[in-house]
Design an enzyme around this catalytic site. Structure first.
Site, PDB file in Angstrom:
ATOM      1  N   ASN A 157     -35.934 -24.485 -16.204  1.00 52.84           N
ATOM      2  CA  ASN A 157     -36.387 -23.740 -17.375  1.00 52.84           C
ATOM      3  C   ASN A 157     -36.939 -22.411 -16.900  1.00 52.84           C
ATOM      4  O   ASN A 157     -37.493 -22.313 -15.805  1.00 52.84           O
ATOM      5  CB  ASN A 157     -37.486 -24.541 -18.099  1.00 52.84           C
ATOM      6  CG  ASN A 157     -37.956 -23.841 -19.367  1.00 52.84           C
ATOM      7  OD1 ASN A 157     -37.141 -23.333 -20.146  1.00 52.84           O
ATOM      8  ND2 ASN A 157     -39.269 -23.791 -19.573  1.00 52.84           N
TER       9      ASN A 157
ATOM     10  N   ALA B 112     -38.630  -9.262 -14.334  1.00 48.38           N
ATOM     11  CA  ALA B 112     -38.888 -10.576 -13.735  1.00 48.38           C
ATOM     12  C   ALA B 112     -37.763 -11.568 -14.075  1.00 48.38           C
ATOM     13  O   ALA B 112     -37.073 -12.050 -13.180  1.00 48.38           O
ATOM     14  CB  ALA B 112     -40.243 -11.121 -14.185  1.00 48.38           C
TER      15      ALA B 112
ATOM     16  N   ASP C 100     -43.658 -27.319 -19.770  1.00 47.30           N
ATOM     17  CA  ASP C 100     -43.939 -26.311 -18.722  1.00 47.30           C
ATOM     18  C   ASP C 100     -44.772 -26.874 -17.569  1.00 47.30           C
ATOM     19  O   ASP C 100     -45.521 -26.131 -16.928  1.00 47.30           O
ATOM     20  CB  ASP C 100     -44.646 -25.077 -19.320  1.00 47.30           C
ATOM     21  CG  ASP C 100     -43.843 -24.408 -20.419  1.00 47.30           C
ATOM     22  OD1 ASP C 100     -42.608 -24.446 -20.352  1.00 47.30           O
ATOM     23  OD2 ASP C 100     -44.452 -23.841 -21.338  1.00 47.30           O
TER      24      ASP C 100
ATOM     25  N   HIS D 155     -39.713 -19.530 -18.006  1.00 44.73           N
ATOM     26  CA  HIS D 155     -40.833 -19.308 -18.919  1.00 44.73           C
ATOM     27  C   HIS D 155     -41.410 -17.909 -18.650  1.00 44.73           C
ATOM     28  O   HIS D 155     -41.610 -17.538 -17.489  1.00 44.73           O
ATOM     29  CB  HIS D 155     -41.908 -20.389 -18.691  1.00 44.73           C
ATOM     30  CG  HIS D 155     -43.058 -20.247 -19.630  1.00 44.73           C
ATOM     31  ND1 HIS D 155     -43.002 -20.674 -20.947  1.00 44.73           N
ATOM     32  CD2 HIS D 155     -44.278 -19.684 -19.468  1.00 44.73           C
ATOM     33  CE1 HIS D 155     -44.145 -20.388 -21.543  1.00 44.73           C
ATOM     34  NE2 HIS D 155     -44.941 -19.784 -20.676  1.00 44.73           N
TER      35      HIS D 155
ATOM     36  N   GLY E 242     -30.039 -14.935 -25.883  1.00 45.26           N
ATOM     37  CA  GLY E 242     -29.223 -15.269 -24.713  1.00 45.26           C
ATOM     38  C   GLY E 242     -29.201 -14.217 -23.616  1.00 45.26           C
ATOM     39  O   GLY E 242     -28.239 -14.131 -22.861  1.00 45.26           O
ATOM     40  N   SER E 243     -30.283 -13.436 -23.505  1.00 44.62           N
ATOM     41  CA  SER E 243     -30.266 -12.429 -22.433  1.00 44.62           C
ATOM     42  C   SER E 243     -30.285 -13.096 -21.058  1.00 44.62           C
ATOM     43  O   SER E 243     -29.668 -12.591 -20.111  1.00 44.62           O
ATOM     44  CB  SER E 243     -31.418 -11.437 -22.590  1.00 44.62           C
ATOM     45  OG  SER E 243     -32.635 -12.110 -22.636  1.00 44.62           O
ATOM     46  N   ASN E 244     -30.938 -14.236 -20.958  1.00 44.82           N
ATOM     47  CA  ASN E 244     -30.931 -14.943 -19.670  1.00 44.82           C
ATOM     48  C   ASN E 244     -29.549 -15.507 -19.354  1.00 44.82           C
ATOM     49  O   ASN E 244     -29.115 -15.489 -18.202  1.00 44.82           O
ATOM     50  CB  ASN E 244     -31.991 -16.045 -19.654  1.00 44.82           C
ATOM     51  CG  ASN E 244     -33.348 -15.485 -19.329  1.00 44.82           C
ATOM     52  OD1 ASN E 244     -33.587 -15.042 -18.202  1.00 44.82           O
ATOM     53  ND2 ASN E 244     -34.241 -15.463 -20.310  1.00 44.82           N
TER      54      ASN E 244
ATOM     55  N   ARG F 268     -33.764 -37.437 -35.705  1.00 40.10           N
ATOM     56  CA  ARG F 268     -33.942 -36.777 -34.422  1.00 40.10           C
ATOM     57  C   ARG F 268     -33.177 -37.544 -33.334  1.00 40.10           C
ATOM     58  O   ARG F 268     -32.545 -36.967 -32.463  1.00 40.10           O
ATOM     59  CB  ARG F 268     -35.453 -36.761 -34.110  1.00 40.10           C
ATOM     60  CG  ARG F 268     -35.850 -35.831 -33.014  1.00 40.10           C
ATOM     61  CD  ARG F 268     -35.827 -34.410 -33.512  1.00 40.10           C
ATOM     62  NE  ARG F 268     -36.152 -33.475 -32.472  1.00 40.10           N
ATOM     63  CZ  ARG F 268     -36.079 -32.169 -32.602  1.00 40.10           C
ATOM     64  NH1 ARG F 268     -35.708 -31.625 -33.744  1.00 40.10           N
ATOM     65  NH2 ARG F 268     -36.387 -31.377 -31.607  1.00 40.10           N
TER      66      ARG F 268
ATOM     67  N   LEU G  31     -36.734 -31.618 -24.838  1.00 43.42           N
ATOM     68  CA  LEU G  31     -35.761 -32.676 -24.519  1.00 43.42           C
ATOM     69  C   LEU G  31     -36.456 -34.033 -24.513  1.00 43.42           C
ATOM     70  O   LEU G  31     -37.601 -34.148 -24.086  1.00 43.42           O
ATOM     71  CB  LEU G  31     -35.138 -32.412 -23.147  1.00 43.42           C
ATOM     72  CG  LEU G  31     -34.252 -31.174 -23.035  1.00 43.42           C
ATOM     73  CD1 LEU G  31     -33.792 -30.999 -21.588  1.00 43.42           C
ATOM     74  CD2 LEU G  31     -33.048 -31.267 -23.956  1.00 43.42           C
TER      75      LEU G  31
HETATM   76  C1  GRF Z   1     -37.135 -15.581 -22.626  1.00 41.84           C
HETATM   77  O1  GRF Z   1     -38.283 -14.786 -22.623  1.00 41.84           O
HETATM   78  C2  GRF Z   1     -37.379 -16.850 -21.848  1.00 41.84           C
HETATM   79  O2  GRF Z   1     -38.216 -16.692 -20.755  1.00 41.84           O
HETATM   80  C3  GRF Z   1     -38.036 -17.714 -22.874  1.00 41.84           C
HETATM   81  O3  GRF Z   1     -37.394 -17.403 -24.087  1.00 41.84           O
HETATM   82  C4  GRF Z   1     -36.834 -16.100 -24.024  1.00 41.84           C
HETATM   83  C5  GRF Z   1     -35.370 -16.245 -24.299  1.00 41.84           C
HETATM   84  O4  GRF Z   1     -34.695 -15.086 -24.350  1.00 41.84           O
HETATM   85  N1  GRF Z   1     -38.039 -19.097 -22.482  1.00 41.84           N
HETATM   86  P1  GRF Z   1     -33.099 -15.056 -24.300  1.00 41.84           P
HETATM   87  O5  GRF Z   1     -32.573 -15.980 -25.390  1.00 41.84           O
HETATM   88  O6  GRF Z   1     -32.638 -15.489 -22.939  1.00 41.84           O
HETATM   89  O7  GRF Z   1     -32.729 -13.632 -24.598  1.00 41.84           O
END
Ligand code: GRF
Length: 220
Positions: A111, A183, A154, A113, A15-17, A69, A97
Site C-alpha cells: 500500500n 515522494a 496502515d 500512504h 490512478g496517478s500511482n 459485503r 480488504l
Molecule cells: C495517493 O495520495 C495515495 O498515496 C493515497 O491515495 C492517493 C491516490 O492517488 N493512498 P491516485 O489514485 O494514485 O492518483
C-alpha cells in the site's frame, strides 16, 4: 526467459500511482514486472481509463452491485485469483480488504500512504484529510510510505519512506501535490523494483531491503 513479477493494481480514483508504474515499465526504469490487471471499486475511476490505454485488463467491481459485503469480497477474491498475481498493489484503493484475503496474500500486498507512518495514518486519514492534519499539526516534514498490508489500517511492515518539506504557506492541495510528485512517484516504482529483484526480506515482523554486495553487481 526472465521471470516476470505479476502485479494486480487496485485503485479507486485518479490512478496517478498506477500511471507512475505504467510509465516506469514503458520507459524500462522498472523491469521484470508486468501489470496483469487493474481492479477498481469505482466504475468512474479515471485509473480504469489509464489501464485501458495501456492495454491492461481493467475491471470495476463495486460493492454497490452486490447484495452483501461478503458477496462483494467473494467476487473480488475470484477476480484476483484469475489474475494469479505475485503481488497486489493498493494504489489509492479506499476499500479495506477482508482479513482472509490479507492472510492469503500475506507479505504480497503493498500500500502507498501519503504521510510518514505512523504520523497521520489509520482510519479517517485518507485523501486530502491526511495533508490537512499534517498542516494543522505544524509538522515540518511529511512524505509518503510504502508498506505491506496486514489486518490493521496502515499498520503493516514499512518498506520505504521518503520525506518532503512542509512550508508555512502550504495548503493541503499544495502539500498533497508535493507529496505525490516528490515522494509517491519515486517510492512506489522503487518498492516494486526491490520486490521484483528479490531484495526484500522480513525479520521480526518488519520489512527490510537487502543491500547488494559489490561482488554481486560485478557478477563474480
Ligand atoms: C495517493 O495520495 C495515495 O498515496 C493515497 O491515495 C492517493 C491516490 O492517488 N493512498 P491516485 O489514485 O494514485 O492518483
Amino acid at each position: 526467459m526472465e521471470k516476470m513479477l505479476r502485479i494486480v493494481v487496485l485503485v479507486s480514483g485518479s490512478g496517478s500511482n498506477l500511471q507512475n508504474l505504467l510509465d516506469g515499465i514503458a520507459e524500462k526504469t522498472l523491469t521484470g514486472v508486468r501489470i496483469v490487471g487493474v481492479i477498481s471499486n469505482n466504475a468512474g475511476a479515471y485509473a480504469l481509463e489509464r489501464a485501458r490505454k495501456a492495454n491492461i485488463p481493467a475491471l470495476a467491481i463495486s460493492p454497490k452491485e452486490f447484495p452483501s459485503r461478503e458477496m462483494f469480497y467473494q467476487r473480488l477474491e475470484a477476480a484476483l485469483e484469475d489474475f494469479q498475481p505475485d503481488l497486489m498493489v493498493l494504489a489509492g484503493f479506499l476499500v479495506v480488504l477482508p482479513e482472509n484475503l490479507v492472510k492469503k496474500y500475506e507479505n504480497r500486498i503493498l500500500n502507498i500512504h501519503p504521510s510518514l507512518i505512523p504520523a497521520f495514518c489509520g482510519s479517517g486519514n485518507y485523501g486530502r484529510k491526511v495533508h490537512e492534519n499534517a498542516i494543522a499539526r505544524g509538522v515540518k516534514l511529511s512524505g509518503a510510505t510504502v508498506h505491506f498490508v496486514d489486518a490493521g489500517t496502515d499498520t503493516g511492515p514499512i518498506l520505504l519512506q521518503k520525506s518532503v518539506p512542509v512550508f508555512p504557506d502550504d495548503t493541503p492541495e499544495i502539500l498533497q501535490k508535493r507529496v505525490q510528485q516528490d515522494a509517491e512517484a519515486v517510492l512506489l516504482p522503487q518498492a516494486v523494483q526491490l520486490i521484483a529483484d528479490g531484495r526484500v526480506f522480513f525479520r521480526d515482523g518488519n520489512a527490510y531491503v537487502r543491500e547488494v554486495l559489490e561482488d554481486e553487481t560485478l557478477g563474480t
